[in-house]
Design an enzyme around this catalytic site. Sequence first.
Site, PDB file in Angstrom:
ATOM      1  N   GLN A  95     -10.407  -2.590   2.897  1.00 26.01           N
ATOM      2  CA  GLN A  95      -9.923  -3.300   3.902  1.00 26.01           C
ATOM      3  C   GLN A  95      -9.731  -2.454   5.137  1.00 26.01           C
ATOM      4  O   GLN A  95      -9.138  -2.819   5.957  1.00 26.01           O
ATOM      5  CB  GLN A  95      -8.421  -4.088   3.501  1.00 26.01           C
ATOM      6  CG  GLN A  95      -7.152  -2.936   3.526  1.00 26.01           C
ATOM      7  CD  GLN A  95      -6.151  -3.896   2.765  1.00 26.01           C
ATOM      8  OE1 GLN A  95      -5.985  -4.329   1.831  1.00 26.01           O
ATOM      9  NE2 GLN A  95      -5.136  -3.849   3.797  1.00 26.01           N
ATOM     10  N   GLY A 152      11.106  -2.843   5.304  1.00 24.59           N
ATOM     11  CA  GLY A 152      10.617  -3.957   5.498  1.00 24.59           C
ATOM     12  C   GLY A 152       9.980  -4.399   3.805  1.00 24.59           C
ATOM     13  O   GLY A 152      10.019  -5.510   3.556  1.00 24.59           O
ATOM     14  N   HIS A 153       9.198  -3.647   3.491  1.00 25.68           N
ATOM     15  CA  HIS A 153       8.793  -3.846   1.855  1.00 25.68           C
ATOM     16  C   HIS A 153      10.208  -4.096   1.177  1.00 25.68           C
ATOM     17  O   HIS A 153      10.288  -4.940   0.276  1.00 25.68           O
ATOM     18  CB  HIS A 153       8.275  -2.540   1.364  1.00 25.68           C
ATOM     19  CG  HIS A 153       6.978  -2.063   2.046  1.00 25.68           C
ATOM     20  ND1 HIS A 153       6.834  -0.993   2.912  1.00 25.68           N
ATOM     21  CD2 HIS A 153       5.512  -2.624   2.120  1.00 25.68           C
ATOM     22  CE1 HIS A 153       5.711  -0.784   3.365  1.00 25.68           C
ATOM     23  NE2 HIS A 153       4.989  -1.721   2.870  1.00 25.68           N
ATOM     24  N   MET A 159       0.712  -1.309  -0.105  1.00 26.26           N
ATOM     25  CA  MET A 159      -0.113   0.061  -0.170  1.00 26.26           C
ATOM     26  C   MET A 159       0.947   1.111   0.006  1.00 26.26           C
ATOM     27  O   MET A 159       0.441   2.323   0.281  1.00 26.26           O
ATOM     28  CB  MET A 159      -0.845   0.157   1.156  1.00 26.26           C
ATOM     29  CG  MET A 159      -2.051  -1.157   0.991  1.00 26.26           C
ATOM     30  SD  MET A 159      -3.277  -0.967   2.257  1.00 26.26           S
ATOM     31  CE  MET A 159      -2.766  -0.897   3.828  1.00 26.26           C
ATOM     32  N   SER A 212       6.682  -0.147   9.993  1.00 30.57           N
ATOM     33  CA  SER A 212       5.448  -0.100   9.740  1.00 30.57           C
ATOM     34  C   SER A 212       5.266   1.350   8.998  1.00 30.57           C
ATOM     35  O   SER A 212       5.904   2.248   9.512  1.00 30.57           O
ATOM     36  CB  SER A 212       4.444  -0.259  10.672  1.00 30.57           C
ATOM     37  OG  SER A 212       3.136   0.088  10.397  1.00 30.57           O
TER      38      SER A 212
HETATM   39  P1  PAJ Z   1       1.406  -3.052   3.330  1.00 36.76           P
HETATM   40  O1  PAJ Z   1       1.158  -2.976   4.995  1.00 36.76           O
HETATM   41  O2  PAJ Z   1       1.939  -2.154   2.713  1.00 36.76           O
HETATM   42  O3  PAJ Z   1       2.531  -4.245   3.396  1.00 36.76           O
HETATM   43  C1  PAJ Z   1       2.960  -4.868   2.208  1.00 36.76           C
HETATM   44  C2  PAJ Z   1       3.769  -6.003   2.756  1.00 36.76           C
HETATM   45  O4  PAJ Z   1       4.838  -5.736   3.248  1.00 36.76           O
HETATM   46  C3  PAJ Z   1       3.085  -7.047   3.571  1.00 36.76           C
HETATM   47  O5  PAJ Z   1       3.412  -8.527   2.940  1.00 36.76           O
HETATM   48  C4  PAJ Z   1       3.590  -6.774   5.021  1.00 36.76           C
HETATM   49  O6  PAJ Z   1       3.603  -8.128   5.749  1.00 36.76           O
HETATM   50  C5  PAJ Z   1       4.748  -6.567   4.445  1.00 36.76           C
HETATM   51  N1  PAJ Z   1       5.658  -5.814   5.584  1.00 36.76           N
HETATM   52  C6  PAJ Z   1       5.120  -4.820   6.151  1.00 36.76           C
HETATM   53  N2  PAJ Z   1       6.194  -4.213   7.295  1.00 36.76           N
HETATM   54  C7  PAJ Z   1       7.051  -5.213   7.284  1.00 36.76           C
HETATM   55  C8  PAJ Z   1       8.166  -5.604   7.924  1.00 36.76           C
HETATM   56  N3  PAJ Z   1       8.633  -4.566   8.984  1.00 36.76           N
HETATM   57  N4  PAJ Z   1       8.861  -6.602   7.819  1.00 36.76           N
HETATM   58  C9  PAJ Z   1       8.487  -7.291   6.761  1.00 36.76           C
HETATM   59  N5  PAJ Z   1       7.813  -7.056   5.925  1.00 36.76           N
HETATM   60  C10 PAJ Z   1       6.895  -6.109   6.336  1.00 36.76           C
HETATM   61  O7  PAJ Z   1      -0.099  -5.625   3.858  1.00 36.76           O
HETATM   62  C11 PAJ Z   1      -0.604  -4.775   3.179  1.00 36.76           C
HETATM   63  O8  PAJ Z   1       0.182  -3.580   2.648  1.00 36.76           O
HETATM   64  C12 PAJ Z   1      -1.871  -4.883   2.214  1.00 36.76           C
HETATM   65  O9  PAJ Z   1      -2.696  -5.571   3.411  1.00 36.76           O
HETATM   66  C13 PAJ Z   1      -1.867  -5.627   0.996  1.00 36.76           C
HETATM   67  C14 PAJ Z   1      -1.445  -7.060   1.200  1.00 36.76           C
HETATM   68  C15 PAJ Z   1      -0.910  -4.977  -0.044  1.00 36.76           C
HETATM   69  C16 PAJ Z   1      -3.301  -5.687   0.412  1.00 36.76           C
HETATM   70  O10 PAJ Z   1      -3.693  -4.697   0.488  1.00 36.76           O
END
Ligand code: PAJ
Length: 291
Positions: free
Chosen positions: A69, A44-45, A38, A195
């Site tokens: 969502q 993390g991403h 998103m 996050s």
């Molecule tokens: P978003 O919160 O942007 O996260 C996208 C992906 O990055 C997710 O798989 C999430 O678990 C991962 N992610 C976020 N923070 C992380 C961290 N600190 N360490 C590892 N991975 C991390 O999750 C979503 O978006 C939405 O729900 C989505 C799947 C895109 C559907 O709309």
Amino acid sequence: MRAFSRFILETYLSISDLNEYLDSKRGSGASIGFVPTMGALHDGHMSLLKESKEKCGITVCSIFVNPTQFNDPKDYQLYPKNTEKDKKILEETGCDCLFLPNVEEIYPYDEFKQITFDPGSLGDVLEGAHRPGHFAGMASVVKRLLDIVRPDNAFFGQKDYQQFLIVHKMVEFYKLPIEIVKCPTVRENNGLAMSSRNQRLSAEEREKASLIYKTLTWAEHEINAGRLNFETIIKQAMFDLTEKGEFKVDYFDICGSNTLEHVDFRKDNEKLAVLTAVWVRDIRLIDNLLV
Ligand code: PAJ
């Protein structure tokens, strides 16, 4: 229609243009890795994107803030957006392609927002209990994105462990030929899980929020040591987060790692998940550890 971009990153706004690009890549034998997000990208991403790059020929990232969502309209409105910065990060990470649809592209008719995947009991507990409709909206948009991108592998973070489990189950349910890869949680130096919502925390709040990870690791230690029963561990953890952290705690629970059902004790070394959600001011943070 290819969107104008200052970067080499291929950016597509429409499903048909994205498909044209991906079909040509598939035609030359490349495997496709997909990282749905998103936006408001952070390390993390990036770790998901790096894993995709290692495993797949072409890496596609989507940025779509999915309205269905968000159970809290304020959270949707306040969700951080910075597409230009995100594009730079994607370029630096070596991501090949960004899918950047608008709401009309994903939901051309309002009725499309009502077509949902019901995640069953897995969607009713923990996050599901506190965010009604969240997982139905999440799973539905992920299904739609997977149908559009048709990747070989899709990468999800353990940080959103319940989300990962639901996506995994959904892919199994529809028998989609996609491997769902779970990537480890990336943390700040103080342990706080990265996050997009952390952007809204002050420096002081970020420091205070490290108590979430400290409490989870304390619980992990106690579970492994086997000294305290689970009820005592949960009570103590809730007390620490509420009293020391002054956070409002939505839940702190110890569950079976596949079912996410609460457990009172560990059976035969079964894998457990310790999960929590807390409010720091009006910002809701989640984290978990697999034990
Ligand atoms: P978003 O919160 O942007 O996260 C996208 C992906 O990055 C997710 O798989 C999430 O678990 C991962 N992610 C976020 N923070 C992380 C961290 N600190 N360490 C590892 N991975 C991390 O999750 C979503 O978006 C939405 O729900 C989505 C799947 C895109 C559907 O709309």
